[in-house]
Design an enzyme around this catalytic site. Structure first.
Site, PDB file in Angstrom:
ATOM      1  N   SER A  29       0.036  -1.643  -3.500  1.00 46.82           N
ATOM      2  CA  SER A  29      -0.249  -0.518  -4.390  1.00 46.82           C
ATOM      3  C   SER A  29      -0.092   0.835  -3.698  1.00 46.82           C
ATOM      4  O   SER A  29       0.139   1.852  -4.358  1.00 46.82           O
ATOM      5  CB  SER A  29      -1.666  -0.639  -4.966  1.00 46.82           C
ATOM      6  OG  SER A  29      -2.622  -0.704  -3.926  1.00 46.82           O
ATOM      7  N   ASP A  56     -13.311   4.888  -4.330  1.00 44.58           N
ATOM      8  CA  ASP A  56     -12.076   4.293  -3.810  1.00 44.58           C
ATOM      9  C   ASP A  56     -11.577   5.169  -2.662  1.00 44.58           C
ATOM     10  O   ASP A  56     -11.076   6.276  -2.881  1.00 44.58           O
ATOM     11  CB  ASP A  56     -11.029   4.223  -4.930  1.00 44.58           C
ATOM     12  CG  ASP A  56      -9.712   3.602  -4.481  1.00 44.58           C
ATOM     13  OD1 ASP A  56      -9.486   3.463  -3.263  1.00 44.58           O
ATOM     14  OD2 ASP A  56      -8.884   3.288  -5.360  1.00 44.58           O
ATOM     15  N   HIS A  95      -6.878   4.494  -2.023  1.00 42.31           N
ATOM     16  CA  HIS A  95      -5.755   5.105  -2.745  1.00 42.31           C
ATOM     17  C   HIS A  95      -5.864   6.630  -2.752  1.00 42.31           C
ATOM     18  O   HIS A  95      -6.917   7.194  -2.446  1.00 42.31           O
ATOM     19  CB  HIS A  95      -5.691   4.545  -4.165  1.00 42.31           C
ATOM     20  CG  HIS A  95      -5.481   3.057  -4.193  1.00 42.31           C
ATOM     21  ND1 HIS A  95      -6.530   2.163  -4.299  1.00 42.31           N
ATOM     22  CD2 HIS A  95      -4.354   2.313  -4.077  1.00 42.31           C
ATOM     23  CE1 HIS A  95      -6.045   0.924  -4.258  1.00 42.31           C
ATOM     24  NE2 HIS A  95      -4.731   0.990  -4.121  1.00 42.31           N
TER      25      HIS A  95
END
Length: 418
Positions: A150, A394, A397
Site C-alpha cells: 500500500s 495510522d 501511511h
C-alpha cells in the site's frame, strides 16, 4: 590407366612442406596462446551465467529515457527539508479524485496544512522540477508499473495526481482488475499501473482487498505467480518491506498453498527478505531489457509508532505531531538497518541494472506527514478508541498531497537525470 606424369607428382610433393609448415604454425600458436583463448571464452560464458559487482557505465552509454546527467557528486537523497509556501503543495487534495479515502487527510478533518508546505533540498544541488508533460510524452505508447504494498500504491496515486490535471477528463480512466489497477492516458496510449504484491513472491496475503493475515507466509521461488502480469512493462518501480516485519523469524512455504500438509520452515527475517530480493533481481534479469527499460526499487518507508524514538512521550506516536524531526542523524527503531544491509549486499553482488530510491532517511524526519486519525476508518471506532486517539492513529501511511510527492520528484530526477 596411365600413371600420373612425373611433373604432377612433383607438384604434389612440393605442396607437402608448405602444408606441414602451416599445420606446425597452427599447433605452435594454439599451445602458446591456448590458455588465453580458454580464459577469454570462459569470461564470456561467466558473464552470461554469474553476477558480478556493478560496472559503472561509460558516459556514452545513455540509459533509456535519460535526457541528461545529475550534477557531479550530488546525492539527491542527502539534504534537508525547506519551507516552501510558494510551490508546495504540487496539487490540491480536492483536485485529485484518485486519492483513496485512507489518504485524504483534509477531507477527514485534519485541522492544519503545515505538512504540505515542505520541499526536499539536496545538499549542494537542486532537484529538477517535476514536468508532467515530459513524463507523459516519455510514457507515450509505454507501460509504467508500481509493484508492491500500500505504500507503493500511495506513491503510484501521487504520480497520477501529479500528471492527471493536464489530461482532458474524457481522455483518462482508472480501472481495477483484482490485484491490478490501471490508469490510462488515452491520447498518449500510455498506462500507469499498480500491482498488489506486498512480498513480490506469492503469499497468503495476496488478496488485494482482504489481506489482513496474522500468520504471514510466502512461497519459495514463486515470483512468476505475479511476475507473469508484469511482462512488457517499460518502467518498473518495486517496493517490499513492511509486510516482512512480523518478528525475528518468517515462515517460508516449501511446497504449494494447495498442499493438504504444508512444508513450512522458519528463517531469520533477514534471510527470508534476502531470498525475496534475489528472486526479484532474477526476474528483472530474465524479463527486463536494460537497453529499453528502467527498473527502480524504493527503500523502506519509515513509520513513527513510538514517539520515544524522537524524545517524546513514551506512550505516544505520530498522533498530533505537526513538526518534523530536526536531528539530521535520526533513524527510527521501526526501520531495520539489518534490512538495509541485506539490500546493499544483494544489490552490490548483482550486475542487474536497478536504481535504488533511498527515501528512508529523508522520510524518517517526517513524523508530521502521516495520515494519523485523519482518514477513512475500516471499522467503526469504539468509545475507548475515540477517548484515546493514539490507539488508532495510522503512523504508517502518508497524507496526499505530501511526502510521497517528493518520492516521485526523486524518481523523476533519477529517470531523466541519472
Amino acid at each position: 590407366m596411365k600413371p600420373p606424369a612425373p611433373s604432377s607428382v612433383l607438384r604434389k610433393a612440393r605442396l607437402s612442406p608448405y602444408l606441414f609448415t602451416l599445420l606446425a604454425f597452427i599447433v605452435f600458436v594454439t599451445v602458446l596462446y591456448g590458455e588465453d583463448f580458454t580464459c577469454i571464452f570462459s569470461q564470456i560464458d561467466d558473464s552470461n551465467h554469474h553476477h558480478h559487482p556493478p560496472i559503472s557505465k561509460k558516459k556514452s552509454e545513455k540509459l533509456p529515457f535519460a535526457i541528461g546527467e545529475s550534477e557531479k557528486g550530488c546525492d539527491v537523497f542527502s539534504g534537508k527539508w525547506v519551507r516552501d509556501e510558494t510551490s508546495r503543495p504540487l496539487y490540491q487534495e480536492s483536485e485529485c479524485p484518485y486519492i483513496q479515502p485512507q489518504l485524504t487527510c483534509q477531507e477527514h478533518g485534519r485541522p492544519e496544512r503545515e505538512y504540505q508546505h515542505w520541499r526536499w533540498q539536496p545538499h549542494g544541488c537542486s532537484l529538477p522540477s517535476f514536468n508532467a508533460t515530459l513524463m507523459l510524452e516519455t510514457l507515450r505508447g509505454k507501460r509504467m508499473m508500481f509493484v508492491g504494498d500500500s505504500l507503493n500504491r500511495g506513491q503510484y496515486v501521487s504520480l497520477i495526481c501529479l500528471l492527471h490535471s493536464i489530461i482532458p477528463k474524457h481522455a483518462k480512466s482508472m480501472e481495477t482488475f483484482g490485484s491490478l489497477t490501471v490508469f490510462t492516458a488515452k491520447d498518449y496510449n500510455a498506462t500507469i499501473e499498480f500491482y498488489w504484491a506486498p512480498f513480490l513472491l506469492e503469499s497468503n496475503s495476496d488478496d488485494a482487498v482482504i489481506h489482513r493475515v496474522s500468520d504471514r507466509m510466502v512461497r519459495k521461488g514463486s515470483i512468476n505467480k505475479h511476475g507473469k502480469h508484469w511482462k512488457g512493462v517499460d518502467i518498473m518501480v518495486f517496493n517490499t518491506y513492511l509486510w516482512w516485519m512480523t518478528g525475528l523469524k518468517f515462515k517460508i512455504l516449501q511446497g504449494s498453498f494447495d498442499d493438504e500438509v504444508k512444508d513450512v520452515v522458519e528463517l531469520p527475517t533477514e534471510d527470508a527478505y534476502r531470498m525475496g530480493m534475489k528472486s526479484m533481481l532474477r526476474w528483472v534479469r530474465k524479463n527486463m531489457d536494460p537497453k529499453k527499460t528502467r527498473v527502480f526499487f524504493t527503500s523502506m518507508s519509515p513509520s513513527h509508532a513510538k514517539s520515544i524514538d524522537w524524545g517524546g512521550d513514551q506512550a505516544g506516536n505520530c498522533y498530533n505531531e505537526t513538526t518534523m524531526i530536526e536531528d539530521p542523524s535520526y533513524w527510527g527503531s521501526d526501520s531495520r538497518k539489518s534490512i538495509m544491509e541485506v539490500i546493499g549486499e544483494v544489490f552490490s553482488k548483482s550486475n542487474v541494472p536497478i536504481i535504488f530510491l533511498n527515501i528512508t532517511q529523508l522520510s524518517g524526519y517526517r513524523k508530521d506527514a502521516h495520515t494519523s486519525i485523519y482518514k477513512k476508518q475500516w471499522n467503526p471506532l469504539t468509545a475507548e478508541q475515540l477517548a484515546n486517539p493514539v490507539s488508532y492513529a495510522d503512523c504508517v501511511h502518508w497524507c496526499l498531497p505530501g511526502l510521497q510527492d517528493t518520492w516521485n520528484e526523486l524518481l523523476f530526477a533519477k529517470l531523466f537525470y541519472p
